[in-house]
Design a protein around this motif. Structure first.
Motif, PDB file in Angstrom:
ATOM      1  N   ASN A  36       0.876  -1.175   0.000  1.00 20.32           N
ATOM      2  CA  ASN A  36       0.000   0.000   0.000  1.00 20.32           C
ATOM      3  C   ASN A  36       0.912   1.224   0.000  1.00 20.32           C
ATOM      4  O   ASN A  36       1.237   1.793   1.042  1.00 20.32           O
ATOM      5  CB  ASN A  36      -0.916   0.003   1.224  1.00 20.32           C
ATOM      6  N   CYS A  37       1.348   1.597  -1.203  1.00 20.22           N
ATOM      7  CA  CYS A  37       2.356   2.649  -1.370  1.00 20.22           C
ATOM      8  C   CYS A  37       1.688   4.008  -1.605  1.00 20.22           C
ATOM      9  O   CYS A  37       0.647   4.096  -2.255  1.00 20.22           O
ATOM     10  CB  CYS A  37       3.275   2.320  -2.539  1.00 20.22           C
ATOM     11  N   HIS A  38       2.327   5.072  -1.088  1.00 24.03           N
ATOM     12  CA  HIS A  38       1.760   6.416  -1.132  1.00 24.03           C
ATOM     13  C   HIS A  38       2.628   7.378  -1.947  1.00 24.03           C
ATOM     14  O   HIS A  38       3.857   7.298  -1.907  1.00 24.03           O
ATOM     15  CB  HIS A  38       1.641   7.000   0.278  1.00 24.03           C
ATOM     16  N   ILE A  39       1.955   8.297  -2.619  1.00 25.64           N
ATOM     17  CA  ILE A  39       2.598   9.477  -3.188  1.00 25.64           C
ATOM     18  C   ILE A  39       2.048  10.676  -2.429  1.00 25.64           C
ATOM     19  O   ILE A  39       0.831  10.900  -2.422  1.00 25.64           O
ATOM     20  CB  ILE A  39       2.299   9.644  -4.697  1.00 25.64           C
ATOM     21  N   TYR A  40       2.915  11.431  -1.777  1.00 22.54           N
ATOM     22  CA  TYR A  40       2.490  12.642  -1.072  1.00 22.54           C
ATOM     23  C   TYR A  40       2.995  13.858  -1.836  1.00 22.54           C
ATOM     24  O   TYR A  40       4.201  14.033  -2.051  1.00 22.54           O
ATOM     25  CB  TYR A  40       3.021  12.679   0.351  1.00 22.54           C
ATOM     26  N   VAL A  41       2.060  14.717  -2.254  1.00 25.36           N
ATOM     27  CA  VAL A  41       2.402  15.948  -2.979  1.00 25.36           C
ATOM     28  C   VAL A  41       2.404  17.094  -1.968  1.00 25.36           C
ATOM     29  O   VAL A  41       1.353  17.519  -1.476  1.00 25.36           O
ATOM     30  CB  VAL A  41       1.404  16.207  -4.125  1.00 25.36           C
ATOM     31  N   ASP A  42       3.602  17.559  -1.670  1.00 24.52           N
ATOM     32  CA  ASP A  42       3.798  18.592  -0.644  1.00 24.52           C
ATOM     33  C   ASP A  42       3.389  19.967  -1.174  1.00 24.52           C
ATOM     34  O   ASP A  42       3.245  20.171  -2.389  1.00 24.52           O
ATOM     35  CB  ASP A  42       5.267  18.588  -0.217  1.00 24.52           C
ATOM     36  N   GLU A  43       3.245  20.904  -0.275  1.00 24.32           N
ATOM     37  CA  GLU A  43       2.847  22.257  -0.673  1.00 24.32           C
ATOM     38  C   GLU A  43       3.882  22.922  -1.570  1.00 24.32           C
ATOM     39  O   GLU A  43       3.556  23.824  -2.349  1.00 24.32           O
ATOM     40  CB  GLU A  43       2.598  23.120   0.565  1.00 24.32           C
ATOM     41  N   ASN A  44       5.122  22.495  -1.509  1.00 23.62           N
ATOM     42  CA  ASN A  44       6.186  23.081  -2.323  1.00 23.62           C
ATOM     43  C   ASN A  44       6.563  22.191  -3.511  1.00 23.62           C
ATOM     44  O   ASN A  44       7.672  22.290  -4.030  1.00 23.62           O
ATOM     45  CB  ASN A  44       7.429  23.333  -1.457  1.00 23.62           C
TER      46      ASN A  44
ATOM     47  N   GLU B  35      -0.928   3.140  -4.392  1.00 22.39           N
ATOM     48  CA  GLU B  35      -2.332   2.851  -4.114  1.00 22.39           C
ATOM     49  C   GLU B  35      -3.043   4.033  -3.467  1.00 22.39           C
ATOM     50  O   GLU B  35      -4.268   4.067  -3.420  1.00 22.39           O
ATOM     51  CB  GLU B  35      -2.450   1.628  -3.193  1.00 22.39           C
ATOM     52  N   SER B  36      -2.273   4.995  -2.951  1.00 21.00           N
ATOM     53  CA  SER B  36      -2.869   6.159  -2.284  1.00 21.00           C
ATOM     54  C   SER B  36      -2.141   7.435  -2.697  1.00 21.00           C
ATOM     55  O   SER B  36      -0.919   7.437  -2.872  1.00 21.00           O
ATOM     56  CB  SER B  36      -2.798   6.009  -0.761  1.00 21.00           C
TER      57      SER B  36
ATOM     58  N   ASP C 168     -10.697   1.915   2.330  1.00 17.49           N
ATOM     59  CA  ASP C 168     -10.001   2.216   1.077  1.00 17.49           C
ATOM     60  C   ASP C 168      -8.573   2.691   1.311  1.00 17.49           C
ATOM     61  O   ASP C 168      -7.698   2.454   0.474  1.00 17.49           O
ATOM     62  CB  ASP C 168     -10.766   3.276   0.282  1.00 17.49           C
ATOM     63  N   TYR C 169      -8.337   3.340   2.433  1.00 18.30           N
ATOM     64  CA  TYR C 169      -6.997   3.847   2.707  1.00 18.30           C
ATOM     65  C   TYR C 169      -6.046   2.744   3.191  1.00 18.30           C
ATOM     66  O   TYR C 169      -4.830   2.936   3.201  1.00 18.30           O
ATOM     67  CB  TYR C 169      -7.058   4.997   3.707  1.00 18.30           C
ATOM     68  N   TYR C 170      -6.586   1.605   3.580  1.00 18.87           N
ATOM     69  CA  TYR C 170      -5.762   0.456   3.960  1.00 18.87           C
ATOM     70  C   TYR C 170      -5.511  -0.482   2.779  1.00 18.87           C
ATOM     71  O   TYR C 170      -4.698  -1.395   2.872  1.00 18.87           O
ATOM     72  CB  TYR C 170      -6.464  -0.361   5.054  1.00 18.87           C
ATOM     73  N   ARG C 171      -6.191  -0.267   1.681  1.00 15.18           N
ATOM     74  CA  ARG C 171      -6.294  -1.282   0.637  1.00 15.18           C
ATOM     75  C   ARG C 171      -5.089  -1.310  -0.307  1.00 15.18           C
ATOM     76  O   ARG C 171      -4.564  -0.284  -0.709  1.00 15.18           O
ATOM     77  CB  ARG C 171      -7.569  -1.047  -0.178  1.00 15.18           C
ATOM     78  N   GLU C 172      -4.683  -2.534  -0.646  1.00 15.45           N
ATOM     79  CA  GLU C 172      -3.757  -2.749  -1.764  1.00 15.45           C
ATOM     80  C   GLU C 172      -4.610  -3.178  -2.949  1.00 15.45           C
ATOM     81  O   GLU C 172      -5.062  -4.310  -3.030  1.00 15.45           O
ATOM     82  CB  GLU C 172      -2.715  -3.828  -1.440  1.00 15.45           C
ATOM     83  N   TYR C 173      -4.841  -2.266  -3.893  1.00 17.11           N
ATOM     84  CA  TYR C 173      -5.778  -2.535  -4.977  1.00 17.11           C
ATOM     85  C   TYR C 173      -5.223  -3.506  -6.021  1.00 17.11           C
ATOM     86  O   TYR C 173      -5.956  -4.341  -6.546  1.00 17.11           O
ATOM     87  CB  TYR C 173      -6.154  -1.228  -5.673  1.00 17.11           C
TER      88      TYR C 173
END
Length: 434
Positions: free
Chosen positions: A245-253, A278-279, A325-330
């Protein structure tokens, strides 16, 4: 299977092992093979790898024919197109497997490496030396490339391996193991260095989990249910290769164009693998600029977007996201999206919902990048790059046996060194303890 044998697809894989599996006997043979492998030279192991790479290409048509049988049977059972993608072997994928084998040949042999040494005050010379784990068991799902990757990694690191794939890949795995075992014999190594549990019956997977006398470590590769089952029921020590369950976080900068490129690659380049995103988490201050474009781009790639209440306002295509949905590996063209108000919220979200596999931040702020890498508790953490790089081949490790998401005995892509342990070798000149 008799038809396959008649066509030469099964290579030298013994007929009696296909008729009736005796895992205790397999374990005994693996143990003997592991003893020989542990002292085999790098030259002999590399010669076997060369033969395997060449034989895989020479037998590619027959391997693909066996694989086609698996594909057709899986389609008839209703396997989704996304999961079928993991099962299919084509010319390129067979060639990639052969290339992965060749890449191992040039890598240093970890066996025998002196990790460190010192001379004690009493004159004893103390060394810590890298040695194979012994017999490695692999239980995995419908990915025939794992059959080859696991086999050759174990061979190079001096380990015997017992493979137990899924029923969906039975014909493919039997064909592949037959090719590999022929090469072991030709190189002068024991054929039982690589063995396959060629029965799809569940009882044999359970037996393998309990084969503690002969199997030194068990590595599950697959979905959450498989991994949890092995961890809960195995008496053999387990190295978890967790779900993604891998995340991409788009920071404010963040650079918006870079963030879009990374997101689309991480989600859509190959959605059925564990290092796909996945998130998606987005800082609230950049959401107005980034999210409309991101949702449109994802929708154009046929990705279903599930979003929080704030995300819903950015596109009619967005469906409401549930807590699950936030725990899910789709492992599919689906993604969960959430808008957050701080970097710390993003870190807390990832550590709560994530699987400790691979997570990325897109940012131009050095301090934000440092905080993210220090506080996100994952095996691989990225700054301004796609999570799709969490891969042994991409990391220069050759192939990999899996991505470990636990802290012991290894973490991240498990290459050659991660398939070894150590022992102390002490040299003396007649010293006795007083």
């Amino acid at each position: 299977m008799n038809q396959l044998a008649a066509e030469g697809i099964l290579g030298s894989y013994p007929e009696r092992e296909r008729q009736m599996m005796d895992l205790t006997e397999m374990g005994q043979r693996a143990k003997k093979a592991a003893t020989i492998l542990a002292s085999s030279s790098t030259q002999v192991k590399n010669s076997a790898l060369i033969l395997m790479a060449d034989a895989l290409m020479e037998n590619s048509v027959r391997v693909m024919e066996a694989n086609q049988k698996d594909v057709e049977e899986s389609q008839a059972r209703g396997m989704s197109e996304i999961l079928l993608d993991r099962l299919v072997l084509n010319e390129k994928r067979v060639a990639d497997m052969a290339e992965g084998i060749k890449s191992l040949i040039g890598l240093p042999d970890p066996v025998g490496e002196i990790i460190w040494g010192s001379r004690l005050p009493n004159g004893l010379i103390l060394t810590k030396v890298r040695v194979p784990l012994g017999v490695v068991g692999i239980i995995y799902e419908a990915r025939p490339n794992v059959t080859v990757d696991a086999s050759v990694l174990c061979l190079k690191s001096g380990n015997a391996v017992i493979l137990r794939g899924s029923s969906n890949t039975l014909s493919s795995n039997v064909a592949l193991v037959g090719v590999l075992r022929d090469c072991l014999k030709e190189a002068g190594l024991p054929e039982d260095s690589i063995q396959l549990v060629s029965s799809p019956e569940r009882e044999y997977a359970v037996q393998l989990m309990r084969l503690r006398e002969y199997v030194d470590v068990l590595i599950p590769r697959g979905g959450k249910d498989l991994i949890e089952n092995v961890v809960a029921n195995s008496t053999v020590p387990v190295i978890e290769t967790g779900i993604g369950n891998c995340h991409i976080y788009v920071d404010e900068n963040a650079d918006v164009e870079m963030a879009l490129q990374i997101l689309l690659n991480a989600k859509t380049q190959r959605p059925s693998v564990c290092n796909a995103a996945e998130s998606l988490l987005v800082h609230g201050s950049i959401a107005d600029v980034f999210l409309p474009r991101a949702i449109q781009a994802l929708t154009e790639k046929k990705v279903t977007v599930y979003g929080c209440s704030r995300t819903l306002s950015y596109g009619q295509e967005v469906l409401p996201a549930s807590e699950d949905d936030y725990y899910r590996e789709y492992l599919d063209l689906k993604i969960a999206v959430k808008v957050l108000d701080s970097l710390q919220e993003a870190i807390d979200h990832i550590n709560k919902y994530g699987s400790h596999h691979s997570d990325a931040i897109v940012t131009n702020d050095y301090c934000s990048a440092q905080k993210f890498t220090q506080e996100v508790d994952s095996a691989a953490v990225y700054v301004n790059a796609s999570t799709r790089f969490t891969d042994g081949f991409q990391y220069g490790l050759g192939a990999e046996i899996g991505i470990s998401t636990q802290r012991l005995h290894a973490r991240g892509p498990m290459g050659l060194k991660e398939l070894t342990t150590s022992k102390f070798v002490v040299y003396g000149q007649g010293q006795v303890r007083k």
